[in-house]
Enzyme design. Sequence first.
Site, PDB file in Angstrom:
ATOM      1  N   SER A 101      43.305  38.486  45.445  1.00 52.80           N
ATOM      2  CA  SER A 101      43.724  38.905  44.103  1.00 52.80           C
ATOM      3  C   SER A 101      43.593  40.416  43.954  1.00 52.80           C
ATOM      4  CB  SER A 101      42.925  38.184  43.026  1.00 52.80           C
ATOM      5  OG  SER A 101      41.588  38.652  42.945  1.00 52.80           O
ATOM      6  N   PRO A 154      39.581  33.188  46.144  1.00 54.56           N
ATOM      7  CA  PRO A 154      40.785  33.992  45.971  1.00 54.56           C
ATOM      8  C   PRO A 154      40.504  35.432  45.538  1.00 54.56           C
ATOM      9  CG  PRO A 154      40.473  32.729  43.996  1.00 54.56           C
ATOM     10  CD  PRO A 154      39.332  32.362  44.948  1.00 54.56           C
ATOM     11  N   TYR A 155      39.222  35.838  45.421  1.00 56.95           N
ATOM     12  CA  TYR A 155      38.901  37.175  44.905  1.00 56.95           C
ATOM     13  C   TYR A 155      39.548  38.280  45.740  1.00 56.95           C
ATOM     14  CZ  TYR A 155      36.314  41.151  43.098  1.00 56.95           C
ATOM     15  OH  TYR A 155      35.988  42.352  42.541  1.00 56.95           O
ATOM     16  N   GLY A 156      39.326  38.281  47.043  1.00 53.90           N
ATOM     17  CA  GLY A 156      39.862  39.330  47.912  1.00 53.90           C
ATOM     18  C   GLY A 156      41.378  39.449  47.826  1.00 53.90           C
TER      19      GLY A 156
END
Length: 107
Positions: free
Chosen positions: A49, A45-47
């Site tokens: 977020s 989910p980093y991108g």
Amino acid sequence: MIETNLTGYFLVAREITPRMLAAGGGRIVNISVSDSTMRRAGFVPYGPSRAGSESLSRIMAADLRDTDVTVNLLLPGGATVTGMLPLDAVPGGRGFLDPSVMGPPIV
């Protein structure tokens, strides 16, 4: 990841913005990453977020444009040494940026 990179930015801004407005102004600086990182395979989910934090920053800046509170988004220009990625994960032998590169633009 989403709680830190998106919800965290929102909650901090929600808490400090009224105080800044009452004090006559202030600066909010959020940190994001490059657009390519936001869309890179395997970065969920980093991108997303970080894409959300960029959108949040733009909307907050628009909402506060007629005040003395400014909202800026810092894009450091590459991955920084934050412990998020192992050093051997950098493609093409590129190194990580030292986190200190973010200090001067924030100040």
